[in-house]
Design a protein around this motif. Structure first.
Motif, PDB file in Angstrom:
ATOM      1  N   LYS A  21      84.815  47.398  47.755  1.00  0.00           N
ATOM      2  CA  LYS A  21      84.498  47.884  49.101  1.00  0.00           C
ATOM      3  C   LYS A  21      85.683  47.812  50.054  1.00  0.00           C
ATOM      4  O   LYS A  21      85.771  48.592  51.007  1.00  0.00           O
ATOM      5  CB  LYS A  21      83.326  47.102  49.675  1.00  0.00           C
ATOM      6  N   SER A  22      86.620  46.895  49.788  1.00  0.00           N
ATOM      7  CA  SER A  22      87.769  46.763  50.675  1.00  0.00           C
ATOM      8  C   SER A  22      88.755  47.921  50.543  1.00  0.00           C
ATOM      9  O   SER A  22      89.567  48.148  51.450  1.00  0.00           O
ATOM     10  CB  SER A  22      88.497  45.439  50.398  1.00  0.00           C
ATOM     11  N   VAL A  23      88.702  48.634  49.429  1.00  0.00           N
ATOM     12  CA  VAL A  23      89.621  49.763  49.222  1.00  0.00           C
ATOM     13  C   VAL A  23      88.862  51.065  48.975  1.00  0.00           C
ATOM     14  O   VAL A  23      89.478  52.116  48.778  1.00  0.00           O
ATOM     15  CB  VAL A  23      90.572  49.487  48.038  1.00  0.00           C
ATOM     16  N   TYR A  24      87.535  50.999  48.988  1.00  0.00           N
ATOM     17  CA  TYR A  24      86.709  52.137  48.579  1.00  0.00           C
ATOM     18  C   TYR A  24      87.000  53.404  49.383  1.00  0.00           C
ATOM     19  O   TYR A  24      87.221  54.484  48.815  1.00  0.00           O
ATOM     20  CB  TYR A  24      85.233  51.763  48.703  1.00  0.00           C
ATOM     21  N   ASP A  25      86.991  53.295  50.703  1.00  0.00           N
ATOM     22  CA  ASP A  25      87.196  54.491  51.532  1.00  0.00           C
ATOM     23  C   ASP A  25      88.551  55.130  51.268  1.00  0.00           C
ATOM     24  O   ASP A  25      88.664  56.368  51.183  1.00  0.00           O
ATOM     25  CB  ASP A  25      87.064  54.132  53.010  1.00  0.00           C
ATOM     26  N   ARG A  26      89.572  54.298  51.124  1.00  0.00           N
ATOM     27  CA  ARG A  26      90.911  54.838  50.873  1.00  0.00           C
ATOM     28  C   ARG A  26      90.969  55.496  49.499  1.00  0.00           C
ATOM     29  O   ARG A  26      91.584  56.561  49.342  1.00  0.00           O
ATOM     30  CB  ARG A  26      91.956  53.726  50.972  1.00  0.00           C
ATOM     31  N   VAL A  27      90.317  54.888  48.510  1.00  0.00           N
ATOM     32  CA  VAL A  27      90.327  55.454  47.158  1.00  0.00           C
ATOM     33  C   VAL A  27      89.617  56.803  47.139  1.00  0.00           C
ATOM     34  O   VAL A  27      90.137  57.792  46.604  1.00  0.00           O
ATOM     35  CB  VAL A  27      89.679  54.479  46.160  1.00  0.00           C
ATOM     36  N   VAL A  28      88.423  56.860  47.717  1.00  0.00           N
ATOM     37  CA  VAL A  28      87.655  58.105  47.694  1.00  0.00           C
ATOM     38  C   VAL A  28      88.387  59.207  48.450  1.00  0.00           C
ATOM     39  O   VAL A  28      88.481  60.340  47.972  1.00  0.00           O
ATOM     40  CB  VAL A  28      86.242  57.880  48.268  1.00  0.00           C
ATOM     41  N   SER A  29      88.904  58.882  49.625  1.00  0.00           N
ATOM     42  CA  SER A  29      89.602  59.917  50.400  1.00  0.00           C
ATOM     43  C   SER A  29      90.879  60.351  49.695  1.00  0.00           C
ATOM     44  O   SER A  29      91.247  61.539  49.726  1.00  0.00           O
ATOM     45  CB  SER A  29      89.918  59.402  51.806  1.00  0.00           C
ATOM     46  N   GLY A  30      91.548  59.416  49.022  1.00  0.00           N
ATOM     47  CA  GLY A  30      92.772  59.761  48.297  1.00  0.00           C
ATOM     48  C   GLY A  30      92.505  60.684  47.124  1.00  0.00           C
ATOM     49  O   GLY A  30      93.223  61.665  46.910  1.00  0.00           O
ATOM     50  N   ILE A  31      91.450  60.379  46.350  1.00  0.00           N
ATOM     51  CA  ILE A  31      91.107  61.239  45.214  1.00  0.00           C
ATOM     52  C   ILE A  31      90.603  62.589  45.711  1.00  0.00           C
ATOM     53  O   ILE A  31      90.927  63.636  45.133  1.00  0.00           O
ATOM     54  CB  ILE A  31      90.062  60.550  44.315  1.00  0.00           C
ATOM     55  N   ALA A  32      89.825  62.581  46.784  1.00  0.00           N
ATOM     56  CA  ALA A  32      89.331  63.840  47.346  1.00  0.00           C
ATOM     57  C   ALA A  32      90.494  64.710  47.834  1.00  0.00           C
ATOM     58  O   ALA A  32      90.471  65.943  47.669  1.00  0.00           O
ATOM     59  CB  ALA A  32      88.370  63.558  48.490  1.00  0.00           C
ATOM     60  N   ASP A  33      91.509  64.085  48.390  1.00  0.00           N
ATOM     61  CA  ASP A  33      92.674  64.836  48.860  1.00  0.00           C
ATOM     62  C   ASP A  33      93.401  65.488  47.678  1.00  0.00           C
ATOM     63  O   ASP A  33      93.812  66.653  47.756  1.00  0.00           O
ATOM     64  CB  ASP A  33      93.622  63.903  49.613  1.00  0.00           C
ATOM     65  N   ILE A  34      93.541  64.744  46.581  1.00  0.00           N
ATOM     66  CA  ILE A  34      94.170  65.302  45.378  1.00  0.00           C
ATOM     67  C   ILE A  34      93.330  66.449  44.833  1.00  0.00           C
ATOM     68  O   ILE A  34      93.850  67.516  44.480  1.00  0.00           O
ATOM     69  CB  ILE A  34      94.357  64.204  44.319  1.00  0.00           C
ATOM     70  N   ALA A  35      92.005  66.225  44.765  1.00  0.00           N
ATOM     71  CA  ALA A  35      91.105  67.250  44.225  1.00  0.00           C
ATOM     72  C   ALA A  35      91.180  68.533  45.032  1.00  0.00           C
ATOM     73  O   ALA A  35      91.169  69.639  44.474  1.00  0.00           O
ATOM     74  CB  ALA A  35      89.671  66.722  44.200  1.00  0.00           C
ATOM     75  N   GLY A  36      91.251  68.387  46.353  1.00  0.00           N
ATOM     76  CA  GLY A  36      91.281  69.556  47.214  1.00  0.00           C
ATOM     77  C   GLY A  36      92.546  70.381  47.085  1.00  0.00           C
ATOM     78  O   GLY A  36      92.567  71.564  47.465  1.00  0.00           O
ATOM     79  N   LYS A  37      93.600  69.790  46.544  1.00  0.00           N
ATOM     80  CA  LYS A  37      94.878  70.491  46.408  1.00  0.00           C
ATOM     81  C   LYS A  37      95.099  71.063  45.008  1.00  0.00           C
ATOM     82  O   LYS A  37      96.105  71.739  44.775  1.00  0.00           O
ATOM     83  CB  LYS A  37      96.027  69.538  46.764  1.00  0.00           C
ATOM     84  N   ILE A  38      94.183  70.785  44.081  1.00  0.00           N
ATOM     85  CA  ILE A  38      94.332  71.309  42.726  1.00  0.00           C
ATOM     86  C   ILE A  38      94.132  72.819  42.747  1.00  0.00           C
ATOM     87  O   ILE A  38      93.127  73.324  43.255  1.00  0.00           O
ATOM     88  CB  ILE A  38      93.325  70.650  41.766  1.00  0.00           C
ATOM     89  N   LYS A  39      95.087  73.554  42.190  1.00  0.00           N
ATOM     90  CA  LYS A  39      94.991  75.007  42.165  1.00  0.00           C
ATOM     91  C   LYS A  39      94.122  75.433  40.987  1.00  0.00           C
ATOM     92  O   LYS A  39      94.474  75.218  39.827  1.00  0.00           O
ATOM     93  CB  LYS A  39      96.370  75.650  42.077  1.00  0.00           C
ATOM     94  N   VAL A  40      92.983  76.040  41.283  1.00  0.00           N
ATOM     95  CA  VAL A  40      92.050  76.520  40.271  1.00  0.00           C
ATOM     96  C   VAL A  40      92.301  78.005  40.053  1.00  0.00           C
ATOM     97  O   VAL A  40      92.372  78.778  41.009  1.00  0.00           O
ATOM     98  CB  VAL A  40      90.592  76.284  40.716  1.00  0.00           C
ATOM     99  N   GLY A  41      92.457  78.408  38.795  1.00  0.00           N
ATOM    100  CA  GLY A  41      92.713  79.813  38.534  1.00  0.00           C
ATOM    101  C   GLY A  41      92.778  80.114  37.059  1.00  0.00           C
ATOM    102  O   GLY A  41      92.509  79.256  36.211  1.00  0.00           O
ATOM    103  N   PRO A  42      93.149  81.345  36.690  1.00  0.00           N
ATOM    104  CA  PRO A  42      93.222  81.750  35.284  1.00  0.00           C
ATOM    105  C   PRO A  42      94.231  80.909  34.509  1.00  0.00           C
ATOM    106  O   PRO A  42      95.296  80.543  35.025  1.00  0.00           O
ATOM    107  CB  PRO A  42      93.667  83.213  35.357  1.00  0.00           C
ATOM    108  N   GLY A  43      93.902  80.615  33.259  1.00  0.00           N
ATOM    109  CA  GLY A  43      94.759  79.768  32.457  1.00  0.00           C
ATOM    110  C   GLY A  43      96.118  80.360  32.151  1.00  0.00           C
ATOM    111  O   GLY A  43      97.072  79.626  31.869  1.00  0.00           O
ATOM    112  N   LEU A  44      96.250  81.688  32.187  1.00  0.00           N
ATOM    113  CA  LEU A  44      97.530  82.329  31.902  1.00  0.00           C
ATOM    114  C   LEU A  44      98.452  82.379  33.110  1.00  0.00           C
ATOM    115  O   LEU A  44      99.606  82.799  32.994  1.00  0.00           O
ATOM    116  CB  LEU A  44      97.293  83.751  31.371  1.00  0.00           C
ATOM    117  N   ASP A  45      97.962  81.955  34.269  1.00  0.00           N
ATOM    118  CA  ASP A  45      98.786  81.906  35.476  1.00  0.00           C
ATOM    119  C   ASP A  45      99.583  80.598  35.463  1.00  0.00           C
ATOM    120  O   ASP A  45      98.988  79.511  35.450  1.00  0.00           O
ATOM    121  CB  ASP A  45      97.892  81.970  36.720  1.00  0.00           C
TER     122      ASP A  45
END
Length: 335
Positions: free
Chosen positions: A150-174
């Protein structure tokens, strides 16, 4: 020997299955997944070019309910090795009862990633993100349940969410694509159905939770916050880019392990901490075939891989894999 492989790592799974069986002196009938047969068929051509005798390696295509079921039930098959879902694994066990053939199973998972209060978050956050989003989370050992102090939970979740939001989703040949589509319409419906179920059950979508674009089977990397142990998204294998996060406040290792072990599966887990002694004590308490410390999805051909509980029977790779393809014989002679 009969071998049945899944679609998520088609060439790798063929290699994992064929190499030890052939090294042990067995002949093999291997069925490729109907969604991804081409690599196995090309591999069959390479076996021919290499001069393997006819009948040593046999590659089949076909559906699981027909070709796969025939391999599992056939009286001339002495052993069947399967990688895939727990549901199908149970069907293979039933089919194998006809001649009591040996069975090894590498099945599903709902692997926990446990981030302790003293973890190096600069390592743990991107490591846990990679643990779930690698290969579009179409991996049996994906770190799909996140437990953070719980002492690091908010930072962990927001950090992973930030990474997830920046992942480029698209065709595999790109070349710019970092996450490509799910394998099929069926898998797309499964994953989006779980996301909707989690939303209706009260989980908070920290990021993602939606389709990407109007064509294809693209799903945004998703982080679900405020999940609870009774939710389907927490208990069942989704096999898609969905992370279910829960905080814990107890520093007692038995209590932490109890949360991590609250699943029918036991394939893999990761523990994130600066304290090596604590890491090994917790690893000992977690009931899974693989426990990574300060990493996730790290493999070596010398290390055995397989699961506890409903994640399977037996092990792939390492010395342990040869137990799948050999029988012990005692010969006693009076001299």
């Amino acid at each position: 020997m009969g071998q049945i492989i899944p679609w998520n790592f088609p060439l790798l799974m063929a290699a994992w299955k064929l190499a030890p069986a052939l090294a042990a002196g067995c002949t093999v009938v291997l069925k490729a997944a109907e969604q991804t047969p081409m690599t196995a068929l090309r591999l069959a051509e390479l076996f021919q070019e290499a001069g393997f005798p006819p009948g040593v390696v046999n590659i089949l295509t076909g559906f699981g309910e027909t070709a796969g079921a025939a391999i599992a039930a056939h009286p001339d098959v002495d052993k069947v090795a399967f990688t895939g879902s727990t549901e199908v694994g149970k069907l293979i066990v039933q089919a194998a009862s006809g001649n009591l053939k040996k069975v090894s199973l590498e099945l599903g998972g709902k692997s926990p990633a446990v981030i302790l209060a003293d973890a190096d978050l600069d390592i743990a956050i991107p490591g846990a993100a990679n643990g779930i989003f690698f290969n579009h989370s179409q991996a049996c050992c994906a770190g799909s349940r996140l437990f953070a102090h719980k002492s690091v939970y908010d930072r962990v979740v927001s950090g992973i969410a930030d990474i997830a939001g920046k992942i480029k989703v698209g065709p595999g040949l790109d070349p710019a694509t970092e996450m490509d589509p799910l394998v099929s319409e069926e898998q797309f419906a499964r994953v989006t159905g779980y996301i909707e179920n989690g939303r209706q059950s009260g989980a908070h979508i920290a990021v993602g939770g939606n389709r990407v674009g109007n064509l294809g089977y693209f799903v945004a990397p998703t982080v679900m916050d405020r999940t609870t142990p009774d939710m389907r998204v927490v208990q069942e294998e989704i096999f898609g880019p969905v992370l279910c996060a829960q905080p814990f406040g107890d520093d007692d290792l038995e209590a932490i392990a109890k949360q991590a072990n609250d699943t029918i599966y036991g394939l893999a887990a990761s523990v994130w901490t600066r304290n090596g002694s604590v890491a090994h004590k917790l690893a000992r308490r977690i009931r899974s075939g693989t426990v990574w410390i300060n990493c996730h999805n790290v493999f070596d051909a010398s290390l055995p891989f397989g699961g506890y509980k409903q994640s399977g029977w037996g092990r792939e790779m390492g010395e342990e894999v040869f137990h799948n393809y050999t029988e012990v014989k005692a010969v006693t002679a009076a001299l």
